[in-house]
Write a protein that holds these residues in place. Structure first.
Motif, short mmCIF file in Angstrom:
data_model
loop_
_atom_site.label_atom_id
_atom_site.label_comp_id
_atom_site.label_asym_id
_atom_site.label_seq_id
_atom_site.Cartn_x
_atom_site.Cartn_y
_atom_site.Cartn_z
N MET A 167 -106.33 -8.88 19.30
CA MET A 167 -106.13 -9.64 17.87
C MET A 167 -104.31 -9.98 18.08
N ILE A 168 -104.12 -10.62 17.33
CA ILE A 168 -103.21 -11.69 16.75
C ILE A 168 -102.85 -10.68 15.24
N ILE A 169 -101.95 -10.86 14.63
CA ILE A 169 -101.78 -10.90 13.52
C ILE A 169 -100.97 -11.27 12.62
N LYS A 170 -101.22 -11.88 11.72
CA LYS A 170 -99.43 -12.23 11.18
C LYS A 170 -99.46 -12.59 9.42
N ARG A 171 -99.19 -12.29 8.83
CA ARG A 171 -99.19 -11.90 7.92
C ARG A 171 -97.62 -13.61 7.29
N ASP A 173 -99.23 -12.07 0.19
CA ASP A 173 -100.96 -11.66 -0.40
C ASP A 173 -102.05 -11.87 1.01
N LEU A 174 -101.54 -12.64 2.03
CA LEU A 174 -102.30 -13.56 2.58
C LEU A 174 -101.85 -12.87 4.40
N PHE A 175 -102.71 -12.65 4.84
CA PHE A 175 -102.84 -12.50 6.74
C PHE A 175 -103.48 -13.19 7.93
N ALA A 218 -108.63 -17.20 20.69
CA ALA A 218 -109.26 -18.91 20.12
C ALA A 218 -108.43 -19.08 18.73
N ASP A 219 -108.14 -20.44 19.00
CA ASP A 219 -107.60 -21.16 18.04
C ASP A 219 -108.68 -20.79 16.55
N ASP A 220 -109.84 -20.80 16.41
CA ASP A 220 -110.35 -19.81 15.04
C ASP A 220 -109.45 -19.22 14.54
N ARG A 221 -109.50 -18.66 13.52
CA ARG A 221 -108.71 -17.68 12.75
C ARG A 221 -109.66 -17.36 11.47
N LEU A 222 -109.69 -15.72 11.40
CA LEU A 222 -109.73 -14.79 10.37
C LEU A 222 -108.56 -14.90 9.34
N MET A 223 -109.00 -15.10 7.70
CA MET A 223 -108.08 -15.45 6.89
C MET A 223 -108.08 -13.89 6.14
N LEU A 224 -107.12 -12.98 5.65
CA LEU A 224 -107.06 -11.82 4.54
C LEU A 224 -106.84 -12.27 3.74
N ALA A 229 -101.50 -5.36 -3.85
CA ALA A 229 -100.31 -5.01 -2.99
C ALA A 229 -100.11 -4.03 -1.75
N GLN A 230 -101.21 -3.25 -1.53
CA GLN A 230 -101.64 -2.25 -0.82
C GLN A 230 -102.07 -2.25 0.36
N GLU A 231 -101.71 -4.12 0.56
CA GLU A 231 -102.77 -4.45 1.35
C GLU A 231 -103.97 -4.61 1.62
N ARG A 232 -104.74 -3.60 0.65
CA ARG A 232 -106.30 -3.41 1.26
C ARG A 232 -107.16 -4.99 0.92
N ILE A 233 -107.75 -5.10 1.54
CA ILE A 233 -108.41 -5.95 1.87
C ILE A 233 -108.94 -6.90 0.58
N LEU A 234 -108.86 -8.10 -0.25
CA LEU A 234 -109.82 -8.70 -0.84
C LEU A 234 -111.09 -9.26 -0.85
N ALA A 235 -110.89 -10.52 0.58
CA ALA A 235 -111.62 -11.61 0.40
C ALA A 235 -110.68 -11.56 2.08
N MET A 236 -112.08 -12.43 2.64
CA MET A 236 -111.94 -12.61 4.04
C MET A 236 -112.37 -14.32 3.96
N GLY A 237 -112.36 -15.12 5.31
CA GLY A 237 -112.66 -15.73 5.26
C GLY A 237 -112.74 -16.82 6.96
N TRP A 238 -113.48 -17.49 7.45
CA TRP A 238 -113.06 -16.92 8.78
C TRP A 238 -112.93 -19.08 8.53
N ILE A 239 -111.92 -19.62 9.34
CA ILE A 239 -111.64 -21.01 9.07
C ILE A 239 -111.50 -21.75 11.13
N ILE A 240 -111.55 -23.30 10.74
CA ILE A 240 -111.35 -23.74 11.91
C ILE A 240 -109.74 -24.64 11.79
#
Length: 170
Positions: free
Chosen positions: A124-128, A132-134, A147-153, A157-168
């Motif tokens: 994976m590649i993870i980028k801030r 509040d968004l990765f 893949a060009d598609d990505r997961l948005m997290l 403040a503690q970098e705990r995931i509140l919501a996630m979404g997959w977008i094209i």
């Protein structure tokens, strides 16, 4: 030349199909409530599986397709169907697990540090993007291509995931 172009198109189709087939959202309470990106998701399929109808359906000139928007479990799971194919989703509850490549499990409540421990850096590649968004990109199974598609997290403040979404990509 035609053979090379045809082969390239087939390989591209296979790679895209594999990328979609590896992204699954599953209810932790009811395993029959499952959504796989790339699967055929007609209003009848959504009704049979989730007992819901589209909350909105319209023609989208930008994507040149027909979009149906669905909400399930009081909006804790939302997903879109482009031309009757499940294409995007958003999760707002720990009652759903995201499964990538049938081996990486991600859920609301995890921290970014946990995510990095569970998924190897070469997968994976993870980028801030903001405080509040990765954004996370995953390698297409069996390739060295991400893949060009990505997961948005969305995180706190503690970098705990509140919501996630997959977008094209646009």
């Amino acid at each position: 030349m035609k053979t090379t172009l045809g082969t390239l198109l087939i390989l591209t189709f296979i790679a895209c199909s594999q990328a979609y087939a590896q992204v699954i959202v599953r209810s932790t309470e009811d395993p029959s409530k499952i959504l796989t990106l790339g699967e055929r998701m007609t209003p009848q399929t959504a009704w049979n599986r989730f007992g819901i109808r589209p909350v909105k359906a319209y023609d989208d000139d930008l994507f040149d397709c027909f979009i149906e928007k669905y909400e399930y479990d009081n909006g804790n799971l939302e997903f879109d169907s482009f031309n009757s194919v499940a294409s995007e989703f958003a999760i707002y509850s720990d009652r759903y697990t995201l499964i990538i490549d049938r081996k990486f499990f991600i859920s609301v409540g995890m921290t970014i540090a946990e995510l990095k421990r569970r998924i190897p850096a070469d997968e994976m590649i993870i980028k801030r993007l903001t405080d509040d968004l990765f954004a996370v990109w995953f390698k297409i199974t069996g390739t060295e291509i991400f893949a060009d598609d990505r997961l948005m997290l969305e995180v706190d403040a503690q970098e705990r995931i509140l919501a996630m979404g997959w977008i094209i990509p646009d």
